[in-house]
Design a protein around this motif. Structure first.
Motif, PDB file in Angstrom:
ATOM      1  N   CYS A 123     -32.692  -1.690  -4.603  1.00  0.00           N
ATOM      2  CA  CYS A 123     -31.731  -0.901  -5.382  1.00  0.00           C
ATOM      3  C   CYS A 123     -32.412  -0.383  -6.642  1.00  0.00           C
ATOM      4  CB  CYS A 123     -30.536  -1.778  -5.754  1.00  0.00           C
ATOM      5  SG  CYS A 123     -29.320  -0.901  -6.739  1.00  0.00           S
ATOM      6  N   ARG A 125     -30.586   1.017  -9.173  1.00  0.00           N
ATOM      7  CA  ARG A 125     -29.520   1.308 -10.126  1.00  0.00           C
ATOM      8  C   ARG A 125     -29.567   0.496 -11.426  1.00  0.00           C
ATOM      9  NH1 ARG A 125     -25.601   5.352  -9.376  1.00  0.00           N
ATOM     10  NH2 ARG A 125     -26.368   6.425  -7.556  1.00  0.00           N
ATOM     11  N   PHE A 126     -30.026  -0.705 -11.378  1.00  0.00           N
ATOM     12  CA  PHE A 126     -30.141  -1.563 -12.573  1.00  0.00           C
ATOM     13  C   PHE A 126     -28.839  -1.656 -13.370  1.00  0.00           C
ATOM     14  CE2 PHE A 126     -34.453  -0.528 -11.404  1.00  0.00           C
ATOM     15  CZ  PHE A 126     -35.091  -1.752 -11.534  1.00  0.00           C
ATOM     16  N   CYS A 127     -27.766  -2.056 -12.719  1.00  0.00           N
ATOM     17  CA  CYS A 127     -26.539  -2.355 -13.459  1.00  0.00           C
ATOM     18  C   CYS A 127     -26.883  -3.485 -14.428  1.00  0.00           C
ATOM     19  CB  CYS A 127     -25.428  -2.787 -12.500  1.00  0.00           C
ATOM     20  SG  CYS A 127     -25.024  -1.486 -11.334  1.00  0.00           S
ATOM     21  N   TYR A 129     -25.697  -6.178 -15.448  1.00  0.00           N
ATOM     22  CA  TYR A 129     -25.413  -7.595 -15.177  1.00  0.00           C
ATOM     23  C   TYR A 129     -26.180  -8.114 -13.962  1.00  0.00           C
ATOM     24  CZ  TYR A 129     -22.516  -5.022 -11.929  1.00  0.00           C
ATOM     25  OH  TYR A 129     -22.095  -4.135 -10.976  1.00  0.00           O
ATOM     26  N   CYS A 130     -26.922  -7.240 -13.276  1.00  0.00           N
ATOM     27  CA  CYS A 130     -27.352  -7.575 -11.912  1.00  0.00           C
ATOM     28  C   CYS A 130     -28.851  -7.869 -11.818  1.00  0.00           C
ATOM     29  CB  CYS A 130     -26.997  -6.414 -10.990  1.00  0.00           C
ATOM     30  SG  CYS A 130     -27.375  -6.758  -9.281  1.00  0.00           S
ATOM     31  N   PRO A 133     -32.031  -5.877  -8.298  1.00  0.00           N
ATOM     32  CA  PRO A 133     -33.213  -4.999  -8.230  1.00  0.00           C
ATOM     33  C   PRO A 133     -34.522  -5.762  -8.449  1.00  0.00           C
ATOM     34  CG  PRO A 133     -31.494  -3.948  -9.499  1.00  0.00           C
ATOM     35  CD  PRO A 133     -31.027  -5.352  -9.254  1.00  0.00           C
ATOM     36  N   HIS A 168     -27.972  -1.277  -1.145  1.00  0.00           N
ATOM     37  CA  HIS A 168     -27.299  -0.124  -1.753  1.00  0.00           C
ATOM     38  C   HIS A 168     -27.349   1.012  -0.732  1.00  0.00           C
ATOM     39  CE1 HIS A 168     -26.660   3.131  -4.793  1.00  0.00           C
ATOM     40  NE2 HIS A 168     -25.855   2.215  -5.272  1.00  0.00           N
ATOM     41  N   ARG A 243     -22.679   1.326 -15.031  1.00  0.00           N
ATOM     42  CA  ARG A 243     -22.182   1.928 -13.787  1.00  0.00           C
ATOM     43  C   ARG A 243     -22.128   3.435 -14.023  1.00  0.00           C
ATOM     44  NH1 ARG A 243     -22.446  -1.082  -9.405  1.00  0.00           N
ATOM     45  NH2 ARG A 243     -20.640  -0.111  -8.466  1.00  0.00           N
TER      46      ARG A 243
HETATM   47  S1  SF4 Z   1     -24.671  -4.231  -8.678  1.00  0.00           S
HETATM   48 FE1  SF4 Z   1     -25.300  -3.176  -6.804  1.00  0.00          FE
HETATM   49  S2  SF4 Z   1     -25.783  -1.103  -7.539  1.00  0.00           S
HETATM   50 FE2  SF4 Z   1     -25.811  -2.394  -9.355  1.00  0.00          FE
HETATM   51  S3  SF4 Z   1     -27.953  -3.053  -9.565  1.00  0.00           S
HETATM   52 FE3  SF4 Z   1     -26.879  -4.646  -8.403  1.00  0.00          FE
HETATM   53  S4  SF4 Z   1     -27.265  -4.116  -6.263  1.00  0.00           S
HETATM   54 FE4  SF4 Z   1     -27.717  -2.303  -7.483  1.00  0.00          FE
END
Ligand code: SF4
Length: 401
Positions: A123, A125-127, A129-130, A133, A168, A243
């Motif tokens: 992924c 996107r690097f949200c 909190y996540c 990636p 993703h 997001r």
């Molecule tokens: S929440 Fe989903 S979209 Fe966002 S960084 Fe994590 S895996 Fe990627």
């Protein structure tokens, strides 16, 4: 038996235990550590192999757990047999530099009726909190030809439904850099003989555009069930989460889907107690969710993940407040789910039957509602018309029509 190895139940005595870890929350890490200890108690001479996302990002921590014999990263998952036979104690390649999808031979988990097909990894996107990636690396898509070959093969074995998943999936094809996208893949899967239903796994909402839906609605096998990960119904919170949409854009996407699929079931994930989520912000989320009326919501209490931006944010939320907010949303979700299902009472609906238990044979509608009829094993793996008679504990009950 394959390569002279036989797979047994995890609770059975085994010579090798493979623990495929998850690291999406702190709780997942804790559970992984508990399972590691449990496995070694079953056979203290067993080889204990830890693989997956937690292994990928926490090798220093895992090195200190004396029960573990081997730690393998996500790229090494497909070569477990070779790694065990060559006894490589620690093999974790850098997923961030991985450019291509690694074929596992077979990436599917199957039961008699449905198969889960992984079409993509990573992924970009690097949200905030996540941690995914960092554990999974950048977007890598599986070649359409390979996906089609695998699904054609399982269709010949009688599988009728495929669930298209990845980390993703909305990014499918991005790494090919030739304009290929998820819809191109779905169009090819739709042509496969024997497959009756194509279900999409969790999907980034912004992929749903008028153009996408124009092509999607032509594919008669696509299930009218979409899991759109929203995460918050408040624009300020969404921004801090990194997001890439606003609530207004999300609402427009929902409207597009509801116009295209009249019986669509929309489900989502919501995080409560994200750092800085004030009461006012939570109330905005609550109001937005009351308006959108998802069929079902999965509610997660924010869990701090080391190495992410959100872990460093100020105003981390107290556990009791997270609990309270979570309970409010679970209640709302249960209410919406019940209302959604009640609309089916007295109507006919098509069900793909999966399995039988003591009293019932059960399966799901195209929009993923659980339906039970009096036990009749002949129905398994068949699509039949059911007249719905009542709702009983979040399952519809009916009779074959
Ligand atoms: S929440 Fe989903 S979209 Fe966002 S960084 Fe994590 S895996 Fe990627």
């Amino acid at each position: 038996m394959e390569n002279n190895y036989e797979i047994v139940d995890f609770d059975d005595f085994a010579d090798i235990y493979i623990i495929n870890t998850c690291t999406v929350t702190n709780m997942s890490d804790k559970k992984s550590r508990q399972i590691i200890r449990r496995a070694k108690h079953k056979n203290k001479n067993a080889i204990l192999v830890v693989v997956g996302c937690y292994a990928q990002i926490a090798k220093e921590k895992l090195e200190k757990i004396k029960e573990i014999d081997m730690v393998l990263g996500n790229n090494e998952k497909g070569n477990i047999v070779e790694c065990v036979e060559n006894y490589s104690k620690m093999l974790i390649t850098d997923v961030m530099n991985q450019k291509e999808f690694v074929e596992f031979g077979s990436t599917t988990y199957t039961d008699k009726t449905r198969a889960v097909i992984k079409v993509q990894d990573g992924c970009d996107r690097f949200c905030s909190y996540c941690v995914i990636p960092y554990a999974r690396g950048r977007v890598r898509s599986r070649k359409i030809k390979n996906v089609v070959e695998e699904i054609s093969c399982i269709a010949k074995n009688g599988i009728k439904e495929v669930v298209i998943t990845g980390i993703h999936i909305a990014s499918f094809g991005k790494d090919f850099k030739d304009g290929t996208s998820l819809i191109d893949l779905l169009e090819e899967i739709n042509k496969i003989e024997g497959i009756e239903r194509i279900r999409l796994g969790s999907i980034e909402p912004t992929i749903i555009t008028k153009e996408f839906l124009e092509r999607l609605t032509k594919l008669e096998k696509i299930c009218d069930h979409f899991h759109l990960s929203l995460q918050s119904g408040c624009d300020e919170t969404l921004k801090r989460m990194n997001r890439k949409y606003t609530t207004l854009e999300f609402e427009n996407i929902v409207n597009l889907l509801r116009n295209a699929y009249p019986e669509v079931a929309l489900t989502t994930d919501i995080i409560v107690g994200f750092p800085g989520e004030t009461e006012e912000e939570f109330n905005k989320t609550y109001e937005f969710l009351s308006k959108i009326k998802f069929m079902k919501m999965h509610i997660f209490k924010y869990s701090k993940r080391d190495g992410t931006k959100a872990a460093l944010m100020e105003n981390q939320i107290d556990g009791n407040i997270k609990e309270e907010r979570s309970n409010m949303l679970i209640e709302l979700s249960d209410k919406n789910e019940k209302e959604f299902m009640e609309k089916y009472i007295g109507k006919n609906t098509k069900v793909l039957f999966e399995q039988s238990n003591k009293d019932y044979t059960e399966g799901h509608t195209k929009n993923y509602i659980l339906v039970k009829v009096p036990k009749n094993s002949d129905l398994e793996n068949q699509i039949e018309n059911v007249k719905v008679l009542k709702l009983n504990e979040l399952a519809l009950e009916g009779e074959i029509n």
